[in-house]
Design a protein around this motif. Structure first.
Motif, PDB file in Angstrom:
ATOM      1  N   ILE A  84       0.908  -1.095   0.074  1.00 46.11           N
ATOM      2  CA  ILE A  84      -0.034   0.079   0.026  1.00 46.11           C
ATOM      3  C   ILE A  84       0.706   1.250  -0.148  1.00 46.11           C
ATOM      4  CG2 ILE A  84      -1.646   1.303   1.273  1.00 46.11           C
ATOM      5  CD1 ILE A  84      -2.831  -1.449   2.222  1.00 46.11           C
ATOM      6  N   GLU A  85       2.123   1.320   0.625  1.00 45.62           N
ATOM      7  CA  GLU A  85       2.924   2.174   1.030  1.00 45.62           C
ATOM      8  C   GLU A  85       3.352   2.634  -0.578  1.00 45.62           C
ATOM      9  OE1 GLU A  85       3.372   4.823   3.296  1.00 45.62           O
ATOM     10  OE2 GLU A  85       1.786   3.824   4.089  1.00 45.62           O
ATOM     11  N   GLN A  90       3.738   5.966  -5.388  1.00 49.28           N
ATOM     12  CA  GLN A  90       3.490   6.131  -6.784  1.00 49.28           C
ATOM     13  C   GLN A  90       2.574   7.039  -7.113  1.00 49.28           C
ATOM     14  OE1 GLN A  90       1.680   2.740  -9.039  1.00 49.28           O
ATOM     15  NE2 GLN A  90       2.486   3.442 -11.000  1.00 49.28           N
ATOM     16  N   TYR A  91       1.378   7.231  -6.296  1.00 48.09           N
ATOM     17  CA  TYR A  91       0.442   8.428  -6.532  1.00 48.09           C
ATOM     18  C   TYR A  91       1.176   9.774  -6.408  1.00 48.09           C
ATOM     19  CZ  TYR A  91      -3.428  11.477  -6.656  1.00 48.09           C
ATOM     20  OH  TYR A  91      -4.357  12.391  -7.001  1.00 48.09           O
ATOM     21  N   ASP A  92       1.787   9.778  -5.286  1.00 45.39           N
ATOM     22  CA  ASP A  92       2.581  10.937  -4.869  1.00 45.39           C
ATOM     23  C   ASP A  92       3.491  11.421  -6.032  1.00 45.39           C
ATOM     24  OD1 ASP A  92       1.320  11.374  -2.631  1.00 45.39           O
ATOM     25  OD2 ASP A  92       2.824  10.662  -1.255  1.00 45.39           O
ATOM     26  N   ALA A 154     -11.242  -5.207  -1.712  1.00 46.96           N
ATOM     27  CA  ALA A 154     -12.078  -4.444  -1.525  1.00 46.96           C
ATOM     28  C   ALA A 154     -12.001  -2.899  -1.091  1.00 46.96           C
ATOM     29  CB  ALA A 154     -13.516  -4.596  -1.001  1.00 46.96           C
ATOM     30  N   THR A 155     -11.023  -3.113   0.182  1.00 48.45           N
ATOM     31  CA  THR A 155     -10.380  -1.850   0.716  1.00 48.45           C
ATOM     32  C   THR A 155      -9.301  -1.204  -0.124  1.00 48.45           C
ATOM     33  OG1 THR A 155     -10.652  -3.066   2.872  1.00 48.45           O
ATOM     34  CG2 THR A 155      -9.308  -0.993   2.777  1.00 48.45           C
ATOM     35  N   ILE A 156      -8.465  -2.007  -0.537  1.00 48.52           N
ATOM     36  CA  ILE A 156      -7.463  -1.295  -1.374  1.00 48.52           C
ATOM     37  C   ILE A 156      -7.831  -0.710  -2.721  1.00 48.52           C
ATOM     38  CG2 ILE A 156      -5.130  -1.913  -2.682  1.00 48.52           C
ATOM     39  CD1 ILE A 156      -4.840  -3.847  -0.223  1.00 48.52           C
ATOM     40  N   GLU A 157      -8.575  -1.556  -3.352  1.00 44.97           N
ATOM     41  CA  GLU A 157      -9.285  -0.844  -4.591  1.00 44.97           C
ATOM     42  C   GLU A 157     -10.288   0.322  -4.157  1.00 44.97           C
ATOM     43  OE1 GLU A 157      -9.538  -1.752  -8.172  1.00 44.97           O
ATOM     44  OE2 GLU A 157      -7.589  -2.866  -7.461  1.00 44.97           O
ATOM     45  N   GLY A 158     -10.648   0.310  -3.310  1.00 47.23           N
ATOM     46  CA  GLY A 158     -11.734   1.468  -3.055  1.00 47.23           C
ATOM     47  C   GLY A 158     -10.543   2.535  -2.519  1.00 47.23           C
ATOM     48  N   GLY A 159      -9.528   2.441  -1.814  1.00 47.53           N
ATOM     49  CA  GLY A 159      -8.493   3.328  -1.507  1.00 47.53           C
ATOM     50  C   GLY A 159      -7.955   4.102  -2.495  1.00 47.53           C
ATOM     51  N   ILE A 160      -7.813   3.278  -3.774  1.00 42.69           N
ATOM     52  CA  ILE A 160      -6.936   3.551  -4.920  1.00 42.69           C
ATOM     53  C   ILE A 160      -8.058   4.591  -5.440  1.00 42.69           C
ATOM     54  CG2 ILE A 160      -6.429   3.083  -7.302  1.00 42.69           C
ATOM     55  CD1 ILE A 160      -5.201   0.407  -6.030  1.00 42.69           C
ATOM     56  N   MET A 161      -9.327   4.323  -5.779  1.00 44.40           N
ATOM     57  CA  MET A 161     -10.562   5.100  -6.172  1.00 44.40           C
ATOM     58  C   MET A 161     -10.444   6.463  -5.513  1.00 44.40           C
ATOM     59  SD  MET A 161     -11.114   3.571  -8.964  1.00 44.40           S
ATOM     60  CE  MET A 161     -12.272   4.633  -9.652  1.00 44.40           C
ATOM     61  N   ASN A 167      -7.643  13.195  -5.276  1.00 49.76           N
ATOM     62  CA  ASN A 167      -6.207  13.907  -5.688  1.00 49.76           C
ATOM     63  C   ASN A 167      -5.230  14.062  -4.468  1.00 49.76           C
ATOM     64  OD1 ASN A 167      -4.651  14.913  -7.765  1.00 49.76           O
ATOM     65  ND2 ASN A 167      -5.337  16.989  -7.087  1.00 49.76           N
ATOM     66  N   THR A 168      -5.250  12.886  -3.715  1.00 50.02           N
ATOM     67  CA  THR A 168      -4.323  12.707  -2.667  1.00 50.02           C
ATOM     68  C   THR A 168      -4.054  11.244  -2.428  1.00 50.02           C
ATOM     69  OG1 THR A 168      -3.964  13.207  -0.434  1.00 50.02           O
ATOM     70  CG2 THR A 168      -6.229  12.994  -0.949  1.00 50.02           C
ATOM     71  N   SER A 169      -2.942  10.917  -1.767  1.00 49.80           N
ATOM     72  CA  SER A 169      -2.361   9.706  -1.407  1.00 49.80           C
ATOM     73  C   SER A 169      -3.015   9.202  -0.153  1.00 49.80           C
ATOM     74  CB  SER A 169      -0.899   9.357  -1.831  1.00 49.80           C
ATOM     75  OG  SER A 169      -0.394  10.290  -0.623  1.00 49.80           O
ATOM     76  N   GLU A 170      -3.490  10.336   0.612  1.00 48.79           N
ATOM     77  CA  GLU A 170      -3.888  10.017   1.914  1.00 48.79           C
ATOM     78  C   GLU A 170      -5.004   8.955   2.160  1.00 48.79           C
ATOM     79  OE1 GLU A 170      -3.419  10.154   5.989  1.00 48.79           O
ATOM     80  OE2 GLU A 170      -2.271  11.573   4.259  1.00 48.79           O
ATOM     81  N   PRO A 171      -5.889   8.713   1.295  1.00 50.59           N
ATOM     82  CA  PRO A 171      -6.632   7.449   1.740  1.00 50.59           C
ATOM     83  C   PRO A 171      -5.691   6.012   1.613  1.00 50.59           C
ATOM     84  CG  PRO A 171      -7.758   8.737  -0.035  1.00 50.59           C
ATOM     85  CD  PRO A 171      -6.488   9.295   0.197  1.00 50.59           C
ATOM     86  N   LEU A 172      -5.031   6.001   0.939  1.00 51.01           N
ATOM     87  CA  LEU A 172      -4.005   4.601   0.934  1.00 51.01           C
ATOM     88  C   LEU A 172      -3.172   4.800   2.231  1.00 51.01           C
ATOM     89  CD1 LEU A 172      -3.165   3.909  -2.859  1.00 51.01           C
ATOM     90  CD2 LEU A 172      -4.664   2.552  -1.225  1.00 51.01           C
TER      91      LEU A 172
END
Length: 186
Positions: A84-85, A90-92, A154-161, A167-172
């Motif tokens: 997840i990190e 990668q998002y950041d 489901a949690t990780i996919e939802g976090g990615i969405m 527009n932030t990596s905070e959910p992940l």
């Protein structure tokens, strides 16, 4: 790189960036610098067949990355947190998370195309299998491991969405801190 691989690589990036419906064949042809005949030589059934090939390619990359991470860490907790990190970083860095979510494709195409829906379902199943195997190694029963694997997916996919929409990596990053606590087998 051969022509077929080049088409898959470029089309995958375009589909991830703009969605299946947002990318026309002409754009794929232009970006690949190929003729329509060349595309149909490799993908006789057209754009949908190309999308399925892209999904299969993405799936191979995702599964390889996940297996490597999960083999390097002794527990599901540590492996999940590392994975997840990596996604959040990668998002950041890139402003997007390429290759780790099929949700957008399923929501866009799943109700329209059974072959695309099946390709996405297979990808999610393989991801859940990696989680299940590692959870069983951690001592969870098969049934509990399967349930937790579904929840993790489901949690990780939802976090990615959520990262993409907010527009932030905070959910992940939040999931990275909380999800491993739920995976303690005491």
């Amino acid at each position: 790189m051969d022509t077929k691989s080049l088409i898959i690589e470029i089309a995958t990036k375009l589909f991830q960036k703009k969605g299946y419906l947002g990318v026309g064949l002409n754009e794929i042809l232009k970006e690949c610098n190929i003729s329509k005949g060349s595309l149909y030589h490799h993908f006789p059934n057209g754009k949908e067949q190309l999308l399925i090939a892209c999904l299969q390619s993405l799936n191979a990359i995702i599964i390889s990355d996940m297996k490597e991470i999960f083999q390097q860490h002794p527990t599901t907790q540590l492996a999940t947190q590392t994975m997840i990190e990596k996604l959040a970083d990668q998002y950041d860095r890139d402003g997007m998370i390429t290759g780790y979510t099929f949700s957008s494709i399923v929501s866009e195409m799943g109700s329209l195309s059974e072959p695309v829906r099946n390709a996405c379902a297979l990808s999610f199943t393989k991801i859940q299998d990696i989680y299940t195997y590692k959870l069983e190694e951690d001592g969870f029963s098969e049934q509990t491991a399967q349930s937790l694997a579904l929840m993790m997916t489901a949690t990780i996919e939802g976090g990615i969405m959520l990262c993409l929409t907010k527009n932030t990596s905070e959910p992940l990053r939040t999931i990275s801190k909380g999800l491993p606590q739920l995976l303690k087998n005491e």
